[in-house]
Each structure stands twice: as structure tokens, then as C-alpha cells.
Design a protein around this motif. Structure first.
Motif, PDB file in Angstrom:
ATOM      1  N   GLY A 120       0.813  -1.208   0.000  1.00  0.00           N
ATOM      2  CA  GLY A 120       0.000   0.000   0.000  1.00  0.00           C
ATOM      3  C   GLY A 120       0.848   1.260   0.000  1.00  0.00           C
ATOM      4  O   GLY A 120       0.563   2.210  -0.725  1.00  0.00           O
ATOM      5  N   THR A 121       1.914   1.245   0.790  1.00  0.00           N
ATOM      6  CA  THR A 121       2.743   2.442   0.904  1.00  0.00           C
ATOM      7  C   THR A 121       3.538   2.687  -0.376  1.00  0.00           C
ATOM      8  O   THR A 121       3.579   3.810  -0.888  1.00  0.00           O
ATOM      9  N   ILE A 122       4.140   1.608  -0.911  1.00  0.00           N
ATOM     10  CA  ILE A 122       4.889   1.780  -2.163  1.00  0.00           C
ATOM     11  C   ILE A 122       3.919   2.207  -3.265  1.00  0.00           C
ATOM     12  O   ILE A 122       4.231   3.074  -4.087  1.00  0.00           O
ATOM     13  N   GLY A 123       2.722   1.620  -3.263  1.00  0.00           N
ATOM     14  CA  GLY A 123       1.704   2.011  -4.239  1.00  0.00           C
ATOM     15  C   GLY A 123       1.387   3.490  -4.143  1.00  0.00           C
ATOM     16  O   GLY A 123       1.279   4.182  -5.159  1.00  0.00           O
ATOM     17  N   ALA A 124       1.273   3.984  -2.908  1.00  0.00           N
ATOM     18  CA  ALA A 124       0.931   5.403  -2.734  1.00  0.00           C
ATOM     19  C   ALA A 124       2.056   6.299  -3.242  1.00  0.00           C
ATOM     20  O   ALA A 124       1.809   7.363  -3.811  1.00  0.00           O
ATOM     21  N   ILE A 125       3.320   5.849  -3.047  1.00  0.00           N
ATOM     22  CA  ILE A 125       4.451   6.644  -3.565  1.00  0.00           C
ATOM     23  C   ILE A 125       4.392   6.680  -5.094  1.00  0.00           C
ATOM     24  O   ILE A 125       4.539   7.727  -5.724  1.00  0.00           O
ATOM     25  N   LEU A 126       4.124   5.502  -5.701  1.00  0.00           N
ATOM     26  CA  LEU A 126       4.031   5.453  -7.162  1.00  0.00           C
ATOM     27  C   LEU A 126       2.876   6.326  -7.655  1.00  0.00           C
ATOM     28  O   LEU A 126       2.994   7.007  -8.673  1.00  0.00           O
ATOM     29  N   LEU A 127       1.781   6.316  -6.913  1.00  0.00           N
ATOM     30  CA  LEU A 127       0.626   7.141  -7.286  1.00  0.00           C
ATOM     31  C   LEU A 127       1.010   8.610  -7.291  1.00  0.00           C
ATOM     32  O   LEU A 127       0.640   9.378  -8.177  1.00  0.00           O
ATOM     33  N   MET A 128       1.822   9.002  -6.286  1.00  0.00           N
ATOM     34  CA  MET A 128       2.272  10.385  -6.185  1.00  0.00           C
ATOM     35  C   MET A 128       3.125  10.773  -7.379  1.00  0.00           C
ATOM     36  O   MET A 128       3.156  11.929  -7.793  1.00  0.00           O
ATOM     37  N   PHE A 367      -1.198   7.124   3.028  1.00  0.00           N
ATOM     38  CA  PHE A 367      -0.062   6.800   3.889  1.00  0.00           C
ATOM     39  C   PHE A 367      -0.542   6.642   5.332  1.00  0.00           C
ATOM     40  O   PHE A 367      -0.188   5.687   6.021  1.00  0.00           O
ATOM     41  N   ILE A 368      -1.352   7.612   5.764  1.00  0.00           N
ATOM     42  CA  ILE A 368      -1.866   7.554   7.135  1.00  0.00           C
ATOM     43  C   ILE A 368      -2.682   6.284   7.310  1.00  0.00           C
ATOM     44  O   ILE A 368      -2.543   5.552   8.288  1.00  0.00           O
ATOM     45  N   GLY A 369      -3.541   6.010   6.302  1.00  0.00           N
ATOM     46  CA  GLY A 369      -4.416   4.848   6.376  1.00  0.00           C
ATOM     47  C   GLY A 369      -3.640   3.550   6.506  1.00  0.00           C
ATOM     48  O   GLY A 369      -3.991   2.678   7.304  1.00  0.00           O
ATOM     49  N   ASN A 370      -2.580   3.432   5.725  1.00  0.00           N
ATOM     50  CA  ASN A 370      -1.790   2.198   5.792  1.00  0.00           C
ATOM     51  C   ASN A 370      -1.146   2.034   7.161  1.00  0.00           C
ATOM     52  O   ASN A 370      -1.044   0.924   7.677  1.00  0.00           O
ATOM     53  N   LEU A 371      -0.735   3.154   7.737  1.00  0.00           N
ATOM     54  CA  LEU A 371      -0.146   3.111   9.076  1.00  0.00           C
ATOM     55  C   LEU A 371      -1.204   2.688  10.098  1.00  0.00           C
ATOM     56  O   LEU A 371      -0.956   1.831  10.954  1.00  0.00           O
ATOM     57  N   VAL A 372      -2.393   3.284   9.954  1.00  0.00           N
ATOM     58  CA  VAL A 372      -3.499   2.943  10.852  1.00  0.00           C
ATOM     59  C   VAL A 372      -3.787   1.445  10.759  1.00  0.00           C
ATOM     60  O   VAL A 372      -3.947   0.751  11.767  1.00  0.00           O
ATOM     61  N   LEU A 373      -3.797   0.944   9.532  1.00  0.00           N
ATOM     62  CA  LEU A 373      -4.119  -0.467   9.326  1.00  0.00           C
ATOM     63  C   LEU A 373      -3.052  -1.366   9.923  1.00  0.00           C
ATOM     64  O   LEU A 373      -3.356  -2.421  10.475  1.00  0.00           O
ATOM     65  N   LEU A 374      -1.801  -0.944   9.815  1.00  0.00           N
ATOM     66  CA  LEU A 374      -0.719  -1.752  10.372  1.00  0.00           C
ATOM     67  C   LEU A 374      -0.887  -1.856  11.886  1.00  0.00           C
ATOM     68  O   LEU A 374      -0.806  -2.938  12.466  1.00  0.00           O
ATOM     69  N   ILE A 375      -1.166  -0.709  12.497  1.00  0.00           N
ATOM     70  CA  ILE A 375      -1.358  -0.690  13.945  1.00  0.00           C
ATOM     71  C   ILE A 375      -2.585  -1.525  14.320  1.00  0.00           C
ATOM     72  O   ILE A 375      -2.563  -2.323  15.255  1.00  0.00           O
ATOM     73  N   LEU A 376      -3.627  -1.353  13.520  1.00  0.00           N
ATOM     74  CA  LEU A 376      -4.883  -2.056  13.786  1.00  0.00           C
ATOM     75  C   LEU A 376      -4.681  -3.561  13.676  1.00  0.00           C
ATOM     76  O   LEU A 376      -5.229  -4.344  14.448  1.00  0.00           O
ATOM     77  N   ASN A 377      -3.891  -3.959  12.684  1.00  0.00           N
ATOM     78  CA  ASN A 377      -3.776  -5.379  12.386  1.00  0.00           C
ATOM     79  C   ASN A 377      -2.738  -6.088  13.239  1.00  0.00           C
ATOM     80  O   ASN A 377      -2.915  -7.250  13.559  1.00  0.00           O
TER      81      ASN A 377
END
Lengths: 505, 367
Positions: A120-128, A367-377
Motif C-alpha cells: 500500500g505504501t509503495i503504491g501510494a508513492i508510485l501514485l504520487m 499513507f496515514i491509512g496504511n499506518l493505521v491499518l498496520l497498527i490495527l492489524n
């Protein structure tokens, strides 16, 4: 771009939008986990809520959070129950469930969470990087090219429909286009196909249609087939969440390759997380050597990391055509597109220029969402997984309630409820007959834009001349034709081959 | 809160309201809406411009109305707002808890004798008229050839293409204006919003366009700064006597009236002008209006008029309204009545002129 990122940071870190990311990820994870409810259903149910917020950036952040949250959460039920919550995590169960059966459920969940986060994070960087690049050439796209682009978007549905589904997918697309013609057309501002009904004058409501296609049939299916979505068995307790250093090392190249591959598959119209995860799994199995290859299917670390990275990267990648060209790459992004249009935002080349706060806030929120998900999971997963025990009979009224309420609130109109039920019954019949519903919705959403751009081009060039006068239009239309014809050609060749000598495997 | 303090508060509110707008009160008292719920009917869906406008005013209105009622915005969309307006026409005045917000899309079908219209503006009681403005602009090469005061004679031979939402919409106002100036403008229909029209201008598919004030400020100003677009004229604004004056948002831009006067063959009197002015007023300076239903007594009208006037007297009104409404007069009382009349009481010749023009020029017949 730096300026844009700063705008995005400012918007994404507002209290409201932070809450949206967290809420979206939470809802997505929970629903994604529940077998039988896909991201499309839950996003359809969430649309009235998102539109009610009124702020397009917040709405898109919420819905995007639900989307990748569902892909993230879907892996949990794949691993623990061998019952994937969403199609994009079917490949996760290939190695995730065997690993859990070996008593390594905790490790499997951690690997899935880490790979998902990385993808998700690498995807978001590529999206940027890629979205602004695509946006910069967007002014070259005139009405004629937009028309051609819509045709490509529609024919891509056929290209990526399952085997034997091409004709069905095309039929559903055309049905969607037909439904889009109801109501006042932009060309003459005159009501069409309304049968004299006032309530149809502004067309069939997108919200009603989306919920009728993706929420009602799900609920009806759960009623008709209570066994559906139940797992194939418990897989033991979630205990040790750690994976070893060697396993971590094995994952790194897989994550690197699959986040790139997954992202670009996601960018393609018509292909999404599901195709990316299967393809990612297949590629990694093919390039793995000896022992490692034999391990695939029996609880391989690589076999779990590959689809998990790919589906999350693809999920992010599918935002590229949505945000830059305004064409949906999948059924889920089609719903997001519809929601944005309902909020008076036209996704497309101008989105980044006209409303940078929406464009960048959504990307930063990922980016925030992926971090939230990591913490959540990671730390919370043993507790969250308890939701899998919720009986279906609590879930069904919940879906029905939100669907009916949502349709009514959107228009304040009881006719919508009748339409919802009518269309819902139609959708259920289609599902029984195994007709895909996403093409219908994509056809419905693209239909208006297709018609508007076509009629504009016809007026500007006084006829069909634009197809020959504009090389890019011609090129795109040829591409669209190939997308429809190739699969049937391949299918015929495969049939011929099958009747002769089999290829093995 | 105890009963006494509640009553004290209520009377304090009533007192302050009475002081603020005592001039408009006809029979010396206002209606009390304490404990009631005011329904503000908007004949569009919850995502449009009218919804934003009503949502901006609703909480402020609740603060200013005597008795501080709850004000909720209710949506009744359909048939381009004519459905909601027809429903409102059926309602009788009861206790002042129903108000209706109309828009240019409600007024144009009324003026054009659209058969769907079963409402009559003359029956309703206006308590607020909110306006906006519009600006017409050109590519810089064409704008460079304009004569003194925006004289259009030099570009009369050009072929213009304009991305239009439809000749019976707000686009009627610029289309008629350009035609009066002798321009040969070919509209390309099938545009969903004015943003689409600007996009066509930017891509070079269209070479003339107009935008409403707020969209002009956000979307066209960057083009003007980049040198690709040049503003030509604003449609103007309405003063308290109903005359067209320069738009306060664009004081340096000539109005269409000035450009028309500078151009040979364009008349600022006669049926074409009267028709243009009527539709301009209905579409821009008096675009959004708030009404009480037929039969509302004077004290109810005065109560709402005072409340809307009091909102504009708030110290922070300029600040909170600028971003959401633009700097446009929010007319109440006699000024609102004047705006309503110039927007809806239109000579039959002017209406017929536009109806004929639409059918001859664009083949549009409303039936």
C-alpha cells in the motif's frame, strides 16, 4: 508537486480527515473480514453517509479507507478460516491457511499485515509520481479523445471478465448504458424514457442503483444460503506474531517486485486487486527455485507475501485512472467515481489543478491509512478476529436497514425505495444467472460522459469525421476493439488446442 | 435551564429583534416560533449550489428568528426544481414554519411558459433575494482586436464556438448577449457543468465562454494571469432601483450594457434588451430567493424579513459569507420585492421574443 504535497498534508491532517481515515480503515477492516461482504457492498452502503458529509475530500478519504481497509481485512478471514472476505484475498488463502493450520496463524497474519502495508505504501508513492505525470498531458485530451477513452474503459471490462464471461459482461455493460439514458439528456434538456414519471426526470439515482446492485443481492444471498461465507474450519489460536529474520529477508524481494507489478496491474482499466493477487502469486511461484517452489501451497512465506503485497498495491494503482482521467478501473472505483460526481466533483485531468486539496489529501491519507491499518492489524488482530463469530442473522437486517435508509435519505422520496427493491430483485436474478454486475454499474456511470463527449465531438466536427481527423482518438478506438476481440480469439485458440494436444499444467 | 430564564431569554431575543428591524413591522408585532421547527424546502438534491446556500443561512436564521426555532433544510428534488415548486404552490400558509428557496432553474421555466410549471410567483411572498454575477471572456488574440469600450464590431465576422449546458438554462443570458452584439456563436451542447465549458475553452475546443463570479475568480483568474484569457464584460449588478450597474466584485470591468452601447447595432432598449434584462435578473442578481407561501400575513413576512436583515447586520457576516456566497447584495424588504418583480413580472413581448428566438435559432420548443 511540493506545494501540492503541502496542501495535501494540511488537509489530510485536519481532525475531520484524520477521523475519516481511521473510521474508513476500521469499517473496511471489519467488513472486509466478514466473509460474503465485499468492498463494493460496503462502499455502496457507505455512499449516503459519505455524501452526507458534504466535503468531497473527506468523503473520498473515507471511502478510499474503506476500500483498502477491506482488502487489508479480507486477508484475516482468508488466513484463519480459508473463507476470503473479498475476492482480492482469495490467493492469500493458498498459503496463509496452510500456515495457520500449522499453528502459525499469528505469524501468517503478521506477514500479511507487513506485506499489505508495504504494498500500500509503495503504491501510494508510485501514485504520487504517476498521477501528476498523467495529469500534465491531460489538456491534449479533447472531447473526441474522452469519448474514445470511455470506449476503452468499457471494452476493458470485457477484456478482464472471466473465461466465458465476455459476452455476458458486454451485455451487462450495454444494459448499464441503456439505464444511463433515462432522464434529461444534456444535449436537449428534454426528458427521455421517463414514462411520464416526474421522479425519473433526473434519471435513475446512482446511489439507488449501486445499492441495488451490490448491497441488496448480498443480503438476499445471505438469507438464501446461510452456509455461504462460513469458514472451512478453525485454525487454532493466534499466538506468536513474530517472523524470523530469514523469513523477513525472503519477503523483501517479493514485496519489491509485487508492489510494482501490482500497482501497474491496478492502473490498467478493468484489472484490479483480484487479478493482481493471482498474477503476483503465479509469478512468484514460477521464479522461485527448487525447495521454495515446492513450499508454495503448503504455507510458503513468499506465497503469502506476494498476493498480499500485490492486491494492496493494485488497490492504490486503481486510483490513477480514476483521479487523472476520470475513468474507473474497477467496479469499486466506479462507485467512488459516482460518489464524487454526486458531490459535484468531476474526477479527471483538472482535479489536480482545480482542487489540489482533494487530490493530494486523498494520496496523503493513504499513507496515514496504511499506518493505521498496520497498527490495527498487528497488536489488535487477535481481538478483532473475534468479529468473525458474529452470526449472519445479525448482519442481514443491518445491511437491509442501511440500504433502505440510504436510498430514502438521498432523495427524500419513497419512489426511490420502490426503484431500489425493483432493481435489487433484477440484480439478484442476474446474480443467480451468473451475470457480472460491476459492468452494469460501470456502463451506467460512464454512459453519461460517453454520450456527452460523443455528441460534443459530433457537433464540433459536424459528423463522425473526428475519428479519422484525430489520430489519438483513432488509436484509442483501435485499442478498444482489440481489447474486445483478443479474449475471444484467445478463447477460440485455447479450444482448438484443447481438442488437439494438451499443454500440460 | 429553568422556566424563568428561558422566558427571560426568549423575551430578550424578541426585544432585540424588535429593535433591529422595527421599521419593517407593519402591524407592530412579530410571530413567535418558539419550540417550532421551520422547514426550508429546497427543490434540488443535497449536493447542489442551492443546498450550500440554504445550509449556510439555516443556522443563522434559527438564531435570528423570534423564539429561536429549529431550522431544517428539506430537499424535494425533481424535474429541474419544477416539481418542488409545484408542491410548494399547493401549500397554504399555516403558522410560518414553511419556507421555500427558489433558484434560476425555477424561474427560467416559469418565464418560458414551460408546461411543467403550475406555480405562480405572484402568489408567494419574497423575504430574501440572493444574487451572483457573471463574466464573459475571450482568448487573448481575439480580445486584442476589441474596439473602444469593448466594441464588438471587429470580431463580428469570427466563428465562435461555445460549450453550452443548453439554450434554456442560464446559458440563455450570455447566448442572447453575444447575439445582440452581432457575434456568430455556435453553441456545442452536451456540457454537464460550466467547469466543462471552461475546460473546452482551455483546450482550444471553444473560443468564447462565460463563468459565474465565484467560478470566474477560482477558475479563470489563473488563465488571465497566464495570458491565455482576457475578460471582456461582466453582466453587471442591480442597484436598489433595478438599474444595471457595475458588478461590485469586478468594478474595473465594463458591463454588458456599456459594451452594447459601444457597439453599433446593439440597442439598450426595445424587446431584445427587455428580454435579456429580464432573464439576466432572473438568472443572476435575483438567482436565489426565499418565499413564504401564498396567504402569509404581514407579520409573518415582517418577521422573516427582519431575521434575514439581522443576519446581514451581524458583525461577522462579511467574513463568513464571502467564501460561501461571494460579495453580492443579499436583498430584503422592498429591494427584494423590486428584484422579484424585475425577475418575474416580465412583459409578454419579452417572453415571446425569447421563446421565438429559442425555437428559431435553436429549434427548442417547450411542450
Amino acid at each position: 508537486m511540493i506545494e501540492g504535497i503541502l496542501i495535501g498534508l494540511e488537509a489530510a491532517f485536519s481532525i475531520q480527515n484524520l477521523l475519516m481515515v481511521i473510521a474508513g480503515c476500521l469499517i473496511g477492516t471489519f467488513i472486509g473480514m466478514l466473509p460474503g461482504l465485499g468492498p463494493m457492498s460496503i462502499i455502496a452502503i457507505m455512499i449516503p453517509v459519505a455524501i452526507g458529509i458534504g466535503d468531497p475530500a473527506a468523503a473520498l478519504i473515507l471511502l478510499a479507507g474503506v476500500y483498502y481497509g477491506a482488502i487489508f481485512g479480507g486477508s484475516t478471514s482468508s488466513i484463519l478460516l480459508n473463507a476470503p472476505g473479498v475476492a482480492g484475498t482469495v490467493a492469500t488463502s493458498f498459503d496463509g491457511y496452510p500456515m495457520a493450520r500449522k499453528g502459525q496463524a499469528g505469524k501468517a497474519l503478521t506477514i500479511a499485515a507487513v506485506s499489505s502495508f508495504a504494498g500500500g505504501t509503495i503504491g501510494a508513492i508510485l501514485l504520487m509520481i504517476f498521477a501528476p505525470a498523467l495529469s500534465s498531458v491531460a489538456l491534449l485530451f479533447h472531447s473526441a479523445e474522452y469519448f474514445a477513452l470511455m470506449v476503452v474503459g468499457l471494452s476493458a471490462i470485457a477484456a478482464f471478465a472471466g473465461t466465458g464471461q465476455v459476452a455476458k459482461a458486454l451485455m451487462m455493460t450495454i444494459l448499464g448504458l441503456i439505464l444511463a439514458t433515462v432522464g434529461e439528456g444534456a444535449l436537449y434538456n428534454m426528458p427521455r424514457f421517463t414514462m411520464g414519471m416526474m421522479d425519473l426526470q433526473s434519471g435513475i439515482s446512482f446511489i439507488t442503483l449501486a445499492m441495488a446492485m451490490f448491497a441488496l443481492p448480498e443480503a438476499l444471498f445471505l438469507v438464501l444460503n446461510p452456509a455461504r461465507g462460513a469458514g472451512q474450519g478453525e485454525s487454532g489460536k493466534i499466538e506468536n506474531l513474530r517472523f524470523s529474520r530469514e523469513e523477513g529477508k525472503a519477503m523483501v524481494p517479493v514485496i519489491g517486485r509485487q508492489s510494482l507489478q501490482g500497482f501497474f496491474i491496478g492502473v490498467l482499466p478493468g484489472a484490479g486487486a483480484t487479478i493482481a493477487s493471482f498474477l503476483g502469486y503465479a509469478v512468484e511461484r514460477n521464479i522461485a527455485k527448487g525447495d521454495e517452489q515446492a513450499e508454495f501451497g503448503k504455507g510458503s512465506v513468499k506465497g503469502l507475501a506476494a498476493p498480499e503485497t500485490a492486491n494492496n498495491a493494485a488497490c492504490t494503482g486503481s486510483f490513477v485512472p480514476l483521479l487523472t482521467l476520470g475513468i474507473p478501473g474497477s467496479g469499486t472505483t466506479a462507485i467512488l467515481l459516482g460518489a464524487l460526481i454526486a458531490l459535484n466533483v468531476t474526477p479527471g485531468p483538472r482535479l489536480m489543478v482545480d482542487t489540489p486539496e482533494i487530490f493530494w489529501a486523498v494520496i496523503i491519507s493513504m499513507f496515514i491509512g496504511n499506518l493505521v491499518l498496520l497498527i490495527l492489524n498487528l497488536p489488535l488482530i487477535p481481538y478483532i478476529a473475534k468479529i468473525l463469530a458474529i452470526p449472519r442473522n445479525y448482519l442481514i437486517p443491518f445491511i437491509l436497514f442501511f440500504t433502505l435508509m440510504g436510498a430514502y435519505i438521498g432523495q427524500n422520496n419513497a419512489t426511490e425505495l420502490l426503484m431500489l427493491v425493483g432493481l435489487g430483485v433484477m440484480a439478484t436474478i442476474f446474480r443467480f444467472a451468473d451475470y457480472p454486475l460491476a459492468p452494469l454499474l460501470i456502463g451506467f456511470i460512464l454512459g453519461t460522459m460517453l454520450e456527452d463527449n460523443f455528441s460534443r465531438s459530433m457537433q464540433l466536427y459536424r459528423g463522425l469525421g473526428f475519428i479519422l481527423e484525430r489520430p489519438m482518438t483513432l488509436g484509442l478506438l483501435i485499442l478498444a476493439a482489440l481489447l474486445v476481440l483478443l479474449p475471444s480469439y484467445r478463447a477460440r485458440r485455447a479450444r482448438n488446442r484443447a481438442s488437439g494436444v494438451a499443454d500440460g499444467d | 435551564m429553568t422556566k424563568t430564564t428561558k422566558r427571560l431569554l426568549a423575551s430578550a431575543v424578541a426585544l432585540s429583534t424588535a429593535f433591529m428591524g422595527s421599521t419593517a413591522i407593519a402591524d407592530g408585532h412579530t410571530i413567535d416560533l418558539e419550540g417550532k421547527t421551520v422547514e426550508w424546502i429546497i427543490p434540488f438534491s443535497e449536493t447542489g449550489g442551492s443546498a450550500k446556500w440554504a445550509n449556510f443561512y439555516a443556522p443563522l436564521l434559527a438564531e435570528e428568528l423570534p423564539g429561536n426555532p429549529t431550522v431544517v433544510v428539506v430537499f424535494d428534488p425533481g424535474a429541474g426544481s419544477t416539481k418542488g415548486a409545484n408542491n410548494f404552490q399547493e401549500m397554504d400558509y399555516e403558522d410560518g414554519t414553511t419556507i421555500f428557496g427558489s433558484s434560476g432553474s425555477t424561474q427560467f421555466p416559469y418565464l418560458l411558459s414551460d408546461p411543467r410549471v403550475r406555480y405562480e410567483y405572484g402568489d408567494w411572498n419574497v423575504v430574501l433575494a440572493s444574487g451572483t454575477g457573471g463574466v464573459s471572456y475571450l482568448p487573448s488574440d481575439l480580445a486584442g482586436t476589441l474596439g473602444e469600450g469593448g466594441d464588438a464590431s471587429a470580431i463580428a465576422g469570427e466563428d465562435f464556438i461555445y460549450g453550452s449546458q443548453g439554450a434554456t438554462r442560464l446559458d440563455l443570458v450570455p447566448l442572447l448577449a453575444w447575439e445582440m452584439l452581432g457575434l456568430n456563436v455556435e453553441p456545442v451542447f452536451g456540457i454537464e457543468g460550466r467547469g466543462d465549458g471552461r475546460l473546452m475553452f482551455e483546450r482550444g475546443e471553444a473560443n468564447i465562454d462565460y463563468q459565474t463570479s465565484s467560478s470566474y475568480l477560482s477558475g479563470v483568474t489563473p488563465l488571465v494571469e497566464a495570458g491565455t484569457a482576457v475578460p471582456w464584460f461582466s453582466f453587471g449588478a442591480l442597484d436598489a432601483d433595478g438599474n444595471i450597474v457595475r458588478d461590485p466584485t469586478f468594478p474595473d470591468m465594463p458591463t454588458f450594457k456599456e459594451v452594447c452601447e459601444a457597439t453599433d447595432g446593439c440597442e439598450t432598449s426595445g424587446e431584445a434588451w427587455d428580454a435579456w434584462k429580464a432573464f439576466f435578473v432572473a438568472g443572476f442578481p435575483a438567482q436565489k430567493m426565499v418565499f413564504l407561501p401564498a396567504g402569509a400575513p404581514d407579520n409573518a413576512i415582517a418577521t422573516y424579513t427582519d431575521a434575514f436583515a439581522a443576519i446581514q447586520e451581524r458583525a461577522d457576516f462579511a467574513e463568513i459569507s464571502e467564501a460561501r456566497l461571494g460579495v453580492y447584495p443579499q436583498l430584503t424588504g422592498a429591494a427584494a420585492q423590486t428584484a422579484l418583480e424585475s425577475a418575474t413580472v416580465v412583459p409578454q413581448e419579452a417572453k415571446d421574443f425569447v421563446i421565438n428566438w429559442l425555437s428559431e435559432r435553436y429549434g427548442v420548443v417547450l411542450q
